[in-house]
Design a protein around this motif. Structure first.
Motif, PDB file in Angstrom:
ATOM      1  N   THR A  87      33.868  50.366  50.587  1.00  0.00           N
ATOM      2  CA  THR A  87      34.841  49.502  49.907  1.00  0.00           C
ATOM      3  C   THR A  87      35.058  49.980  48.481  1.00  0.00           C
ATOM      4  O   THR A  87      34.385  50.890  48.002  1.00  0.00           O
ATOM      5  N   ASP A  88      35.982  49.326  47.794  1.00  0.00           N
ATOM      6  CA  ASP A  88      36.180  49.511  46.357  1.00  0.00           C
ATOM      7  C   ASP A  88      35.685  48.281  45.614  1.00  0.00           C
ATOM      8  O   ASP A  88      36.332  47.771  44.692  1.00  0.00           O
ATOM      9  N   VAL A  89      34.528  47.805  46.018  1.00  0.00           N
ATOM     10  CA  VAL A  89      33.908  46.602  45.459  1.00  0.00           C
ATOM     11  C   VAL A  89      32.634  46.986  44.724  1.00  0.00           C
ATOM     12  O   VAL A  89      31.781  47.698  45.263  1.00  0.00           O
TER      13      VAL A  89
ATOM     14  N   VAL B 101      33.637  35.985  42.011  1.00  0.00           N
ATOM     15  CA  VAL B 101      34.364  37.193  42.384  1.00  0.00           C
ATOM     16  C   VAL B 101      35.666  37.246  41.609  1.00  0.00           C
ATOM     17  O   VAL B 101      36.382  36.242  41.484  1.00  0.00           O
ATOM     18  N   SER B 102      35.986  38.412  41.079  1.00  0.00           N
ATOM     19  CA  SER B 102      37.285  38.624  40.451  1.00  0.00           C
ATOM     20  C   SER B 102      37.759  40.020  40.837  1.00  0.00           C
ATOM     21  O   SER B 102      37.088  40.737  41.576  1.00  0.00           O
ATOM     22  N   GLY B 103      38.920  40.393  40.368  1.00  0.00           N
ATOM     23  CA  GLY B 103      39.427  41.718  40.686  1.00  0.00           C
ATOM     24  C   GLY B 103      40.933  41.788  40.549  1.00  0.00           C
ATOM     25  O   GLY B 103      41.594  40.848  40.115  1.00  0.00           O
ATOM     26  N   GLY B 104      41.461  42.923  40.929  1.00  0.00           N
ATOM     27  CA  GLY B 104      42.889  43.183  40.814  1.00  0.00           C
ATOM     28  C   GLY B 104      43.104  44.677  40.765  1.00  0.00           C
ATOM     29  O   GLY B 104      42.198  45.472  41.038  1.00  0.00           O
ATOM     30  N   GLY B 105      44.321  45.075  40.435  1.00  0.00           N
ATOM     31  CA  GLY B 105      44.611  46.488  40.333  1.00  0.00           C
ATOM     32  C   GLY B 105      43.803  47.157  39.240  1.00  0.00           C
ATOM     33  O   GLY B 105      43.422  46.531  38.249  1.00  0.00           O
ATOM     34  N   SER B 106      43.518  48.445  39.418  1.00  0.00           N
ATOM     35  CA  SER B 106      42.810  49.211  38.396  1.00  0.00           C
ATOM     36  C   SER B 106      43.768  49.584  37.270  1.00  0.00           C
ATOM     37  O   SER B 106      44.964  49.356  37.338  1.00  0.00           O
ATOM     38  N   GLY B 107      43.205  50.172  36.215  1.00  0.00           N
ATOM     39  CA  GLY B 107      43.999  50.530  35.048  1.00  0.00           C
ATOM     40  C   GLY B 107      43.778  49.615  33.872  1.00  0.00           C
ATOM     41  O   GLY B 107      44.384  49.803  32.815  1.00  0.00           O
TER      42      GLY B 107
ATOM     43  N   GLU C  18      44.132  49.945  43.812  1.00  0.00           N
ATOM     44  CA  GLU C  18      44.716  51.138  43.214  1.00  0.00           C
ATOM     45  C   GLU C  18      45.353  50.747  41.880  1.00  0.00           C
ATOM     46  O   GLU C  18      45.489  49.561  41.562  1.00  0.00           O
ATOM     47  N   VAL C  19      45.748  51.738  41.082  1.00  0.00           N
ATOM     48  CA  VAL C  19      46.265  51.454  39.746  1.00  0.00           C
ATOM     49  C   VAL C  19      47.461  50.505  39.828  1.00  0.00           C
ATOM     50  O   VAL C  19      48.441  50.779  40.521  1.00  0.00           O
ATOM     51  N   PHE C  20      47.327  49.369  39.143  1.00  0.00           N
ATOM     52  CA  PHE C  20      48.366  48.336  39.054  1.00  0.00           C
ATOM     53  C   PHE C  20      48.788  47.814  40.431  1.00  0.00           C
ATOM     54  O   PHE C  20      49.928  47.382  40.627  1.00  0.00           O
ATOM     55  N   THR C  21      47.877  47.859  41.396  1.00  0.00           N
ATOM     56  CA  THR C  21      48.174  47.424  42.766  1.00  0.00           C
ATOM     57  C   THR C  21      47.080  46.471  43.228  1.00  0.00           C
ATOM     58  O   THR C  21      45.887  46.782  43.118  1.00  0.00           O
ATOM     59  N   SER C  22      47.466  45.342  43.778  1.00  0.00           N
ATOM     60  CA  SER C  22      46.472  44.363  44.221  1.00  0.00           C
ATOM     61  C   SER C  22      45.584  44.932  45.318  1.00  0.00           C
ATOM     62  O   SER C  22      46.055  45.632  46.211  1.00  0.00           O
ATOM     63  N   PRO C  23      44.284  44.623  45.263  1.00  0.00           N
ATOM     64  CA  PRO C  23      43.408  44.978  46.394  1.00  0.00           C
ATOM     65  C   PRO C  23      43.832  44.194  47.634  1.00  0.00           C
ATOM     66  O   PRO C  23      44.379  43.094  47.539  1.00  0.00           O
ATOM     67  N   GLY C  24      43.551  44.748  48.798  1.00  0.00           N
ATOM     68  CA  GLY C  24      43.867  44.053  50.039  1.00  0.00           C
ATOM     69  C   GLY C  24      42.948  42.873  50.285  1.00  0.00           C
ATOM     70  O   GLY C  24      41.868  42.751  49.690  1.00  0.00           O
ATOM     71  N   ALA C  25      43.370  41.989  51.192  1.00  0.00           N
ATOM     72  CA  ALA C  25      42.568  40.808  51.523  1.00  0.00           C
ATOM     73  C   ALA C  25      41.202  41.204  52.064  1.00  0.00           C
ATOM     74  O   ALA C  25      40.198  40.519  51.818  1.00  0.00           O
TER      75      ALA C  25
ATOM     76  N   GLY D 289      50.534  39.386  44.333  1.00  0.00           N
ATOM     77  CA  GLY D 289      49.694  40.095  45.284  1.00  0.00           C
ATOM     78  C   GLY D 289      48.247  39.661  45.222  1.00  0.00           C
ATOM     79  O   GLY D 289      47.597  39.462  46.263  1.00  0.00           O
ATOM     80  N   ASP D 290      47.724  39.493  43.999  1.00  0.00           N
ATOM     81  CA  ASP D 290      46.329  39.068  43.847  1.00  0.00           C
ATOM     82  C   ASP D 290      46.121  37.678  44.448  1.00  0.00           C
ATOM     83  O   ASP D 290      45.126  37.431  45.143  1.00  0.00           O
ATOM     84  N   VAL D 291      47.041  36.777  44.156  1.00  0.00           N
ATOM     85  CA  VAL D 291      46.906  35.402  44.653  1.00  0.00           C
ATOM     86  C   VAL D 291      47.024  35.370  46.176  1.00  0.00           C
ATOM     87  O   VAL D 291      46.208  34.749  46.866  1.00  0.00           O
ATOM     88  N   MET D 292      48.027  36.053  46.719  1.00  0.00           N
ATOM     89  CA  MET D 292      48.240  36.056  48.170  1.00  0.00           C
ATOM     90  C   MET D 292      47.045  36.653  48.902  1.00  0.00           C
ATOM     91  O   MET D 292      46.534  36.074  49.870  1.00  0.00           O
ATOM     92  N   ASN D 293      46.551  37.801  48.445  1.00  0.00           N
ATOM     93  CA  ASN D 293      45.429  38.445  49.128  1.00  0.00           C
ATOM     94  C   ASN D 293      44.132  37.680  48.918  1.00  0.00           C
ATOM     95  O   ASN D 293      43.265  37.652  49.805  1.00  0.00           O
ATOM     96  N   GLY D 294      43.995  37.043  47.753  1.00  0.00           N
ATOM     97  CA  GLY D 294      42.831  36.186  47.544  1.00  0.00           C
ATOM     98  C   GLY D 294      42.825  34.997  48.480  1.00  0.00           C
ATOM     99  O   GLY D 294      41.776  34.633  49.034  1.00  0.00           O
ATOM    100  N   GLU D 295      43.988  34.394  48.695  1.00  0.00           N
ATOM    101  CA  GLU D 295      44.085  33.253  49.613  1.00  0.00           C
ATOM    102  C   GLU D 295      43.801  33.674  51.049  1.00  0.00           C
ATOM    103  O   GLU D 295      43.132  32.940  51.804  1.00  0.00           O
TER     104      GLU D 295
END
Length: 323
Positions: A33-35, A49-55, A76-83, A108-114
């Motif tokens: 993973t990227d965790v 837990v927190s997270g989001g796009g890198s950068g 990925e850079v400025f891209t939400s992690p997947g669910a 993206g962060d909110v949707m994938n977090g949900e």
């Protein structure tokens, strides 16, 4: 196009490996993973837990450790992690007391977090989510982005969680902090996107972008570059409108990625001179960046005895260590 030092297709994974290699006593990478997760955590502790796009380094992996996060997800850079990545982080952080997700207010962060919450609930893991939206550059509170104030939410909630607090109490303190924290940013240069080696927007040498986000977004206003003193006045006017006039404050001056600490402290001094308020906590440095953007953000948090005590609580992460 300028030649890149690192492969943009692998830069996030390489960064995570390097972070762990340099700080292996504190953190580890969850295999496959990227965790990034804590090396050790107290038993029966609510997970954060927190997270989001890198950068945005050091956010969020730099805040994994005692007194802050139990796991951070790097997209990925400025891209939400997947669910699935958020779900893996939830599983790693869960010790039977539930998991709280601290998510910046991006679709993206909110949707994938949900979606990850639904996956966790199906596995019997209790979860809650608090959405952080401290950016006053956006008028509609529901559309406001989470920016540098996120770090103060993580610090306070992490300190409470370390005491053995319940999931609901952790959610309460996070929501309380979100309701009291406000931020705004200014850019002197755009950031350079690794995948294309191009700036995220065009900005003349004598211009600055006011109210930018942390993903290279354009701001709400563009104007001639002003002095540090006048820029402090500009940001304070917007942020103070939503901070109770009598409340003592925590102040966070955040570099956007390539602003020298010398200039950050000049700006901090200008802010403090103009505030004329009871400032109980001051933080200056790179906390939530936007790659190589030059600029600063200003965050104010209206504190009370409870919030102040958790800001002062011990913490030991890659980025933030406090006895």
């Amino acid at each position: 196009m300028k030649k890149l030092m690192n492969d943009p297709e692998r830069i996030v994974s390489s960064f995570l490996d390097g972070l762990v290699a340099a700080n292996g006593t504190l953190i580890q990478r969850l295999e496959g993973t990227d965790v990034i997760v804590r090396r050790s955590s107290p038993p029966q502790k609510v997970g954060l837990v927190s997270g989001g796009g890198s950068g945005h380094e050091p956010a969020h992996a730099g805040y994994v450790g005692k007194g802050m996060l139990d796991a951070a997800v790097a997209g990925e850079v400025f891209t939400s992690p997947g669910a699935d990545q958020f779900f893996a982080a939830i599983q790693a952080a869960d010790q039977g007391e539930g998991v709280l997700l601290l998510i910046k207010n991006y679709n993206g962060d909110v949707m994938n977090g949900e979606m990850a919450q639904e996956m966790a609930e199906a596995e019997g893991i209790k979860t809650e989510m608090v959405i952080i939206n401290d950016d006053v550059a956006v008028n509609d509170p529901d559309q406001r982005r989470g920016i540098a104030g996120t770090v103060l939410v993580q610090k306070i909630t992490g300190a409470l969680a370390e005491t053995g607090a319940s999931l609901q109490d952790a959610k309460r303190i996070a929501e309380k902090t979100v309701s009291r924290v406000r931020s705004m940013s200014v850019a002197l240069t755009p950031c350079t996107l690794p995948a294309v080696a191009q700036p995220s927007f065009d900005l003349a040498e004598d211009e600055m972008e006011v109210g930018i986000g942390i993903h290279g977004e354009r701001g709400m206003d563009r104007r001639e570059v002003a002095s540090s003193e006048k820029t402090a006045q500009l940001l304070l006017e917007s942020v103070l409108k939503e901070i109770p006039s009598a409340a003592p404050l925590a102040l966070l001056i955040n570099g956007m990625g390539s602003t020298p600490l010398m200039e950050q402290h000049v700006f901090a001094n200008d802010v403090i001179k103009q505030l004329d308020r009871d400032i109980q906590h001051t933080y200056v440095g790179d906390y939530m960046t936007s790659l190589d953007m030059a600029g600063v953000s200003l965050t104010l948090l209206a504190v009370d005895d409870e919030l102040s005590s958790y800001l002062q609580a011990p913490v030991h992460t890659v980025q933030w260590t406090q006895c």
